[in-house]
Design an enzyme around this catalytic site. Structure first.
Site, short mmCIF file in Angstrom:
data_model
loop_
_atom_site.label_atom_id
_atom_site.label_comp_id
_atom_site.label_asym_id
_atom_site.label_seq_id
_atom_site.Cartn_x
_atom_site.Cartn_y
_atom_site.Cartn_z
N THR B 162 0.97 -1.16 -0.15
CA THR B 162 -0.13 -0.01 -0.01
C THR B 162 0.98 1.25 0.25
O THR B 162 1.39 1.73 -1.05
CB THR B 162 -0.97 -0.09 1.34
OG1 THR B 162 -0.27 -0.13 2.60
CG2 THR B 162 -1.77 -1.11 1.06
N LYS B 188 4.35 -7.18 3.43
CA LYS B 188 4.03 -5.80 3.19
C LYS B 188 3.58 -5.06 4.44
O LYS B 188 3.18 -6.00 5.48
CB LYS B 188 2.98 -5.54 2.21
CG LYS B 188 1.48 -5.94 2.49
CD LYS B 188 0.85 -5.19 3.28
CE LYS B 188 0.82 -3.67 2.81
NZ LYS B 188 0.17 -2.81 3.88
N THR B 199 -2.20 -2.93 8.30
CA THR B 199 -1.88 -4.26 8.06
C THR B 199 -0.90 -4.59 7.63
O THR B 199 0.01 -3.97 6.76
CB THR B 199 -3.00 -4.62 6.66
OG1 THR B 199 -4.39 -4.30 7.12
CG2 THR B 199 -2.75 -6.04 6.42
N GLU B 286 6.82 3.59 9.73
CA GLU B 286 6.38 4.95 9.28
C GLU B 286 7.14 5.96 9.61
O GLU B 286 7.90 6.14 11.11
CB GLU B 286 4.96 5.40 9.92
CG GLU B 286 3.98 4.51 9.46
CD GLU B 286 3.41 3.53 10.69
OE1 GLU B 286 2.33 3.38 10.78
OE2 GLU B 286 4.42 2.88 11.13
N ASN B 409 0.99 10.17 9.15
CA ASN B 409 -0.19 9.79 9.68
C ASN B 409 -1.22 10.85 10.18
O ASN B 409 -2.41 10.74 10.39
CB ASN B 409 -0.05 8.87 10.91
CG ASN B 409 0.64 7.35 10.91
OD1 ASN B 409 -0.22 6.66 9.84
ND2 ASN B 409 1.69 7.21 11.20
N SER B 414 -6.96 12.03 1.91
CA SER B 414 -7.22 12.39 0.64
C SER B 414 -8.44 11.65 0.11
O SER B 414 -9.12 10.69 0.54
CB SER B 414 -6.22 12.26 -0.26
OG SER B 414 -5.74 10.96 -0.39
#
Lengths: 414, 414
Positions: B162, B188, B199, B286, B409, B414
């Site tokens: 993603t 992933k 996820t 992240e 985050n 969007s």
């Protein structure tokens, strides 16, 4: 980043007028323990007969002053004559030197007050792992005694700050029988505020005359309903301390050893004051731009509701979404699920700002997003989650997670 | 922030060469479920006799595909013929519509493969709470069948992303008796990566021939030693899924129903591959700028050591200190104390980059800070904590907490 360089939180509230609490005298001064050219020592002195109750951090690595207070409470029969608070050095993880600092401080203060060392309580906040310069502290105490006064609450609220961006105080009155008593409190901190600056401290004084066991029970209950319902970053300080001193100077009917209905109004006022101070701490959370209230209903028990609410409040993904003005109920669902408490995805409902966005396991088709977007732009955010399983409910408060948090906590120690 | 717009993690590692796993064929394609102009559907097809094991999220609000896989595993006797993975929509919190999407997808895939729907496994990752457009997905499946090939591992590693910033794959070989088998895996995610993008998914295939119960046990053990030892932000996705498929195409001695020594090398290789993939997930955390390894020794049990290590790894204050290059052992002590596990402040020792900074409850006077400062500037940080109470030890991995996390985050959906 040094204390005083941070912009004042946009969620700050002004200091209230603080009336005297008969019997409770305060003084502040400079010992230059870490800071220069600002007050960093706070004293409180109480008359004979003053009782004390305390609630402390659950961290398994507490600081030496927490150890001292716990022992003083246990062995001193709930009596107090003095309090010494230092800002700039927490006296945590300092081994035997830390214990000796506590003993010396209490001994000097006890001599000045004419009491036993066990009647002196101690709290420190600031850098971890550095020895607190004992002589600087004990040497400063005699010079502060003449300035002890019932009028110094504002100065004390400022002198206990580390990198708090505003001073925190609250006052209430309560009826005990036909008499009116005063409750004053000051607090500092918000989890752990800046590099090496830890600790939430809260000191409350009242002129009520309370049996020690009742006083401890009331404080414990009040803290459970206030400081134990807030979180900034899920990190538990090694020095958290809440102390309640009761001077007994007020003339009200004797409170029975078991407490009872005569204290109903006092308990309400104390709870209210503690919650006021706790919310001020959240309002000064590191980098906080928004105050967030989370209500969980319909959990299997109140305890379960509390855990779910805390899982939401501590979720970095929920907190960053709020910082971004995003009413991201998907992340709220995730946080409910990770709490480990009974929950059924297909019975969950989520509201933001009073607008239900998801009900019984799915988004509500065509719900009106306009008021939600408007609500998320504000300073005070309300999230409600109904678990749909039982009657347990809980409310907690937190703040958003912003770049300010990283700035404050990620900058190299100066 | 849309997928593909993020800069590649500075901790990224290149894709390895991926040999075929005999019997395991893959295809990727575009269904335009959410993304445009990129592949978002991944299929795997397996020969008759393929066995499957699975480990899933502990989140109490799992997505419909997780429910589907759990039921398929329980009722299908551990047999698998196919896998369908979508990126862009997680099919979580979608109620009955979500279940119907799963049923329809498995039915269509089963018809194409000539098997029962329960032999088809499903996983989805992406936005929560939006219906997955079933017809787009099922309509895309027939056209992908001709491109099923044993060579498509790299394309699959990309199509399941993603907002991952790099694709994640690993391969190992192992000896079973005199034969050599291959184990390939792709993964992933990193906790929950970007607005609404949740996820961690991991799919592993081998040509070994394994009894289903042994396969499940090996996978569970391997996940406990890898994916359950990493954390990015303490948030648990609603869709975490690890599946291990064994085609049985390799010619090796029959593995007894109880497993045993014949699988020793296979278990070692599987553990190693899962840890490789788990660390790639942390490397894509992240905003991650540093990979952090935390070793805890001397705890009362291994479980206690794991909890203490996770408390350190999940502490925002520890993670921001690392981001700032600060070897802040005071915050590490705080995190040990808040874990709620047996710990004695006065027996704690802390090392960073192999240099002991604090021992038995206090800072080591005059320890050499130069190598510690140098270590903290690097990309890979090592923290060691000795609790000093027992023989329990554990290792976990995390990343630092940076402005990038807030950027990713905290930006408006969007």
């Amino acid at each position: 980043m040094a204390a005083g360089n941070l912009p004042v939180s946009p969620l700050a509230v002004p200091l209230p007028e603080m009336p005297p609490v008969p019997g409770a005298r305060l003084a502040t001064g400079m010992a230059e323990i870490r800071y220069r050219a600002r007050e960093d020592v706070t004293l409180m002195a109480f008359p004979q007969g003053t009782t004390v109750a305390g609630v402390f951090t659950r961290n398994r690595c507490p600081g030496a002053p927490v150890d001292w207070c716990r022992a003083a409470l246990a062995k001193g029969g709930g009596r107090a004559r003095g309090l010494v608070v230092t800002a700039g050095n927490s006296n945590v993880f300092t081994g035997r030197a830390g214990r000796e600092t506590c003993e010396a401080t209490a001994r000097v203060m006890a001599e000045l007050l004419g009491c036993r060392p066990r009647e002196v309580f101690l709290a420190s906040t600031g850098v971890i792992g550095e020895r607190l310069p004992t002589e600087k502290l004990t040497g400063a105490l005699p010079g502060l005694m003449p300035s002890l006064s019932e009028a110094n609450w504002h100065a004390a609220a400022r002198a206990i700050m580390t990198t708090d961006t505003f001073p925190k105080a609250a006052t209430r009155t309560a009826r005990i029988g036909e008499a009116t008593v005063t409750i004053n409190g000051i607090a500092k901190g918000s989890g752990m505020i800046a590099p090496d600056m830890a600790t939430m401290l809260c000191f409350v004084a009242t002129d009520a005359r309370l049996p020690a066991a009742v006083q401890q029970r009331l404080l414990k209950r009040g803290v459970d309903r206030s400081f134990n319902r807030i979180t900034v970053d899920s990190d538990t300080s090694t020095s958290d301390t809440v102390l309640l001193f009761a001077t007994g100077a007020a003339r009200h009917p004797r409170v029975p050893a078991a407490g009872g209905p005569i204290l109903r109004d006092f308990a309400r006022a104390l709870d209210d004051l503690l919650l006021d101070l706790a919310l001020q701490v959240v309002r000064d959370g590191e980098g906080a731009q928004k105050l967030v209230r989370i209500d969980v209903t319909g959990a299997v028990t109140a305890r379960s509701a509390h855990r779910i609410a805390m899982a939401i409040a501590n979720s970095p993904l929920v907190k960053t979404a709020i910082a971004g003005g995003d009413a991201n109920w998907g992340r709220i669902v995730m946080a409910v699920g990770k709490a480990g408490e009974p929950a059924d995805r297909d019975r969950l409902s989520v509201a933001v700002g009073g607008v239900w966005m998801a009900r019984e396991g799915g988004v509500i088709p065509g719900y009106d997003e306009t008021p939600v977007v408007e609500h998320m732009r504000g300073r005070e955010i309300e999230i409600t989650v109904d678990i749909g399983l039982g009657r347990g409910s809980a409310t907690v408060w937190t703040c958003d997670l912003t770049h300010g948090y990283i700035d404050i906590n990620g900058s190299y120690r100066s």
